[in-house]
Design a protein around this motif. Structure first.
Motif, PDB file in Angstrom:
ATOM      1  N   ARG A 109       0.882  -1.290   0.131  1.00  0.00           N
ATOM      2  CA  ARG A 109      -0.027   0.014   0.092  1.00  0.00           C
ATOM      3  C   ARG A 109       0.965   1.077  -0.007  1.00  0.00           C
ATOM      4  O   ARG A 109       1.877   1.042   0.831  1.00  0.00           O
ATOM      5  CB  ARG A 109      -0.892   0.026   1.111  1.00  0.00           C
ATOM      6  N   GLU A 111       1.386   4.097   1.395  1.00  0.00           N
ATOM      7  CA  GLU A 111       0.829   4.984   2.547  1.00  0.00           C
ATOM      8  C   GLU A 111       2.013   5.898   3.033  1.00  0.00           C
ATOM      9  O   GLU A 111       2.994   5.632   2.683  1.00  0.00           O
ATOM     10  CB  GLU A 111       0.645   4.002   3.703  1.00  0.00           C
ATOM     11  N   ARG A 117       3.760   1.325   9.918  1.00  0.00           N
ATOM     12  CA  ARG A 117       2.960   1.293   8.679  1.00  0.00           C
ATOM     13  C   ARG A 117       3.981   1.524   7.573  1.00  0.00           C
ATOM     14  O   ARG A 117       4.859   2.267   7.624  1.00  0.00           O
ATOM     15  CB  ARG A 117       2.145   2.662   9.043  1.00  0.00           C
TER      16      ARG A 117
HETATM   17 MG    MG Z   1      -4.929   1.547   6.176  1.00  0.00          MG
END
Ligand code: MG
Ligand code: ATP
Length: 411
Positions: A109, A111, A117
């Motif tokens: 992803r 991000e 993350r």
């Molecule tokens: Mg998320």
């Protein structure tokens, strides 16, 4: 050469944790009849735009999408459920007796990278197809919790919510829209956009001001239809019957559009803002939306990197025998082979031209149980010196008696 931002090497130092995580996950899930499935990391982009949902963060801004050489739009999978559903449909797994699956693998992803993350991360997930009974929702939470327990994780909190279905959710969304409209100017830019496209998503915003505003937002329970309500109540009852403690969080929503009725998260306070280690729920319309026969589903996905942070293994590396070889590597290799074959012991033959002193230091760093020294003197005498690193003793052993001597030691 730099590594891509948000990508991470998993180094040998951490590998024991990864191996333990994967082993325990497999063992636990197989124990409950789940079978592993491995789907491709690349899929057609439409799988995710239709599956995950056009108005989700994932599809709006986080997908690694590009054209392949034939001009087809393809995407690195951002999550595992859409691929598992596609595989279920295209391989006719409705004819396979097991309807419970699990997967382990990387997801992508785009991000903003931060603690917990990443842009490439890993998930362990499960999917169950075709069971409408609310007891399976409880099973899924239970299996997730047991897996985390077996990993030695403590202080976990389970939050649950009812997220409604396409019949009742639009009414809730309307009420959310009215509520958030009053605060439009204070919301972050993402949420201003969400207000028009999908106000439910505002409840999941990580921005502090948005969270504050969201804390007084209407709750879904006043809006859900009887069917969703009955299901949700039954899941809670089932969870209580099997002694799984949970808290209700009326504002819990998931970042993906396909969820219906029951959703849950497992959360720790030990990781700061990125505290959700597992998340999942029911998706009763996804199989049909992706072109299959109407089939309900439910599953969860756990974030491996977040779990790894919580796993404590103490002392990390060791080796049974370190061969401090200063002469004739072949002799050492033969002895190492015997240890592996007959005793199943791990060995490390040193090929770097080092002094004995530096080899002993290295053996210590590697946490070696025994060091086998083989230098010029030893070769002339036809012996090796076996040093017990824990007891700080050493012994000369004839090469032909080496294995016999070691076998006795381990009996
Ligand atoms: Mg998320
Ligand atoms: P979040 O609200 O933290 O963005 P999400 O709703 O996007 O999570 P899911 O798509 O449900 O999360 O993924 C399930 C789990 O996978 C998360 O709870 C988390 O543990 C992990 N996860 C999700 N995105 C990332 C990421 N970018 N890096 C590391 N782990 C992640």
């Amino acid at each position: 050469m730099d590594i891509l931002r948000g990508f991470k090497d998993i180094l040998p130092q951490e590998m024991r944790k990864w191996q333990k995580l994967e082993k325990i996950a497999r063992e636990t899930l197989e124990l409950f009849g789940y079978k592993e499935i491995r789907t491709p990391i690349l899929e057609k982009t439409t799988l995710f735009s239709r599956g995950v949902g056009e108005t989700t963060d994932i599809v709006e801004k986080e997908m690694y999408t590009f054209l392949d050489k034939s001009g087809e739009s393809i995407t690195l999978r951002p999550e595992g459920t859409a691929g598992a559903v596609r595989a279920y449909i295209s391989n006719h797994l409705e004819n396979y007796p097991f309807k419970k699956f699990y997967y382990i693998g990387p997801m992508f992803r785009y991000e903003k990278p931060q603690k917990g993350r990443l842009r490439q991360f890993h998930q362990i997930g499960i999917e169950v197809f075709g069971v409408q009974d609310p007891s399976v929702d409880a099973e899924v939470v239970y299996v997730d919790k047991i897996m985390l327990d077996k990993l030695g994780l403590t202080d976990l909190r389970i939050e649950v919510n009812n997220i409604g279905c396409p019949n009742c959710r639009p009414k809730y969304m309307k009420s959310l829209k009215n509520y958030f409209e009053k605060y439009r100017e204070e919301l972050c830019d993402d949420c201003k956009n969400r207000l028009n496209r999908n106000p439910l998503r505002i409840l999941d915003c990580k921005n502090k001001t948005c969270r504050n505003i969201a804390s007084n937002a209407p709750k879904i329970h006043e809006f859900v239809c009887d069917n969703c309500k009955t299901h949700y109540e039954a899941v809670k009852e089932n969870l209580s019957k099997i002694n799984v403690e949970f808290e209700e969080n009326p504002h819990l929503v998931r970042g993906l559009d396909y969820y219906t009725k029951f959703v849950f998260e497992i959360i720790t306070d030990k990781l700061g803002a990125q505290g959700t280690v597992s998340a999942g729920g029911r998706y009763d319309n996804l199989v049909e939306e992706l072109g299959g026969k109407p089939t309900c589903g439910i599953g969860f996905a756990s974030g491996c990197e977040r779990l790894i942070e919580l796993i404590d293994l103490g002392d990390n590396q060791s080796i049974d025998y370190y061969f401090a070889c200063l002469e004739d590597y072949t002799t050492c290799l033969k002895l190492a082979k015997e240890l592996a074959d007959k005793l199943n012991k791990t060995t490390y033959i040193e090929y770097e031209n080092r002094s004995l002193k530096s080899m002993m230091k290295k053996a210590d760093k590697m946490n070696a149980n025994f060091v086998v020294i083989y230098g010029k003197n030893e070769k002339e005498k036809g012996i090796v010196i076996v040093k017990d690193m824990k007891k700080s003793t050493q012994k000369e052993v004839k090469i032909e008696k080496f294995l016999e001597n070691e076998v006795e030691k381990w009996q």
